[in-house]
Design an enzyme around this catalytic site. Structure first.
Site, short mmCIF file in Angstrom:
data_model
loop_
_atom_site.label_atom_id
_atom_site.label_comp_id
_atom_site.label_asym_id
_atom_site.label_seq_id
_atom_site.Cartn_x
_atom_site.Cartn_y
_atom_site.Cartn_z
CE LYS A 53 -3.84 -2.43 2.00
NZ LYS A 53 -4.42 -3.04 3.19
CD GLN A 97 -3.55 -4.74 6.27
OE1 GLN A 97 -3.40 -3.74 5.58
NE2 GLN A 97 -4.18 -5.81 5.84
CG ASP A 120 -10.30 -0.59 4.55
OD1 ASP A 120 -10.05 -0.82 3.34
OD2 ASP A 120 -9.59 -1.00 5.48
#
Ligand code: NDP
Length: 295
Positions: A53, A97, A120
């Site tokens: 990322k 994460q 997200d």
């Protein structure tokens, strides 16, 4: 006849060029978009995802900050870190994460992220907004799948889509997005009786189970579109999806490979959501400045 391969690598690289232009425009006219990624502990797969990322951010010109917190980080310390990032004007997207260590209450952590930075799309308010058809952010993996379908002009309206898997990050949002586009959606899970009886009537099958080779050629109808979200590691170290690719590609109309299918799209959609968050922040800042000049 062999199926058309939907290449995530190809679509993602095309989309990246478009994203670079949006980043350039933001950086020249306002500020660089910024993404913060929080990693708790040292799960090897998570470390790789976080590195990728950050690397993709660099390639697109997005400012990124990675917070590597020790595995025994307390709930309180993690929430404090998120609050700091919520208040940081240089950060437009925040990603925690997953998975998190067992002592962390994941729901509370996700709910602490400011909804406008929840790139997200996992915050309960954003999940609710998606369910009512007004999503602020679409979760990255299903959004990537939708882009792949639209890139190949695969019709959705009135089509029967079967989503296999009901996780909060893939299966459920995937089903909602297909529903929003007018598909007739069936969701199957590990409790579904006779999975094949559902997949056999599907125009589109999305596999998101984490079970290698679960979908075989005898379980689809000829010409169906087969999207494989699964990423599984075989005993010899190779990656494979949830679809028995060699057999299914001879019967399907369209199929995504693993690797090189949905995976590359997910990360590009994360970048898209981060840029979108920055574009909204810019518009909000300009609206406030406009109000100030009218006073
Ligand atoms: P989860 O383990 O959270 O969910 C798996 C789902 O599959 C569950 O709903 C489960 O049902 C269902 N399932 C399991 N076995 C069967 C079966 N035999 N028949 C029907 N349904 C079954 O996984 P995720 O959704 O997080 O991920 C799914 C896969 O996608 C994984 O391989 C993951 O690595 C991959 N993934 C890939 C991404 C990408 O970018 N390509 C991103 C995210 C995930 P039940 O609820 O009843 O247990």
């Amino acid at each position: 006849m062999s199926a058309t391969i939907i290449s995530g690598n190809l679509i993602a690289s095309k989309f990246r060029e478009e994203l670079k232009q949006r980043v350039k425009l933001l950086s020249e006219t306002w500020m660089q978009p910024g993404l913060a990624v929080i990693l708790v502990g040292d799960n090897p797969a998570s470390c790789v995802y976080v590195r990728n990322k950050a690397k993709t951010c660099d390639e697109l010109g997005i400012h990124s900050e990675v917070f590597n917190l020790p595995g025994d980080t307390s709930q309180k310390a993690l929430l404090r870190q998120i609050q700091d990032l919520n208040a940081n004007p240089e950060i437009h997207g925040i990603l925690v994460q997953l998975p998190l260590p067992d002592h962390i209450r994941i729901d509370e952590v996700i709910a602490a992220i400011a909804t406008e930075k929840d790139v997200d799309g996992f915050h309960p308010c954003n999940v609710g907004a998606l369910a009512t058809g007004h999503a602020l952010f679409h979760p990255c993996t299903p959004l990537g799948v939708m882009k792949m379908l639209s890139e190949h002009a695969i019709p959705l309206q009135g089509q029967h889509a079967v989503v296999v898997g009901r996780s909060n990050i893939v299966g459920k949002p995937m089903a909602l997005m297909l529903l929003e586009k007018g598909a007739t959606v069936t969701i199957c899970t590990s409790r579904t009786r006779d999975l094949a009886s559902h997949t056999l009537s599907a125009d589109i099958v999305v596999m998101a189970t984490g079970k290698s080779n679960l979908l075989t050629a005898d379980m689809i109808k000829p010409g169906a579109t087969v999207i494989d979200v699964g990423i599984n590691r075989l005993p010899d170290g190779r990656l494979c999806g949830d679809v028995e690719f060699t057999g299914v590609k001879e019967k399907a109309g369209y199929i995504t490979p693993v690797p090189g299918g949905v995976g590359p799209m997910t990360i590009v959609m994360l970048m898209n959501n981060t840029i979108e968050a920055a574009e909204r922040a810019k518009a909000a800042a300009q609206a406030v400045a406009g109000c100030g000049s009218m006073q």
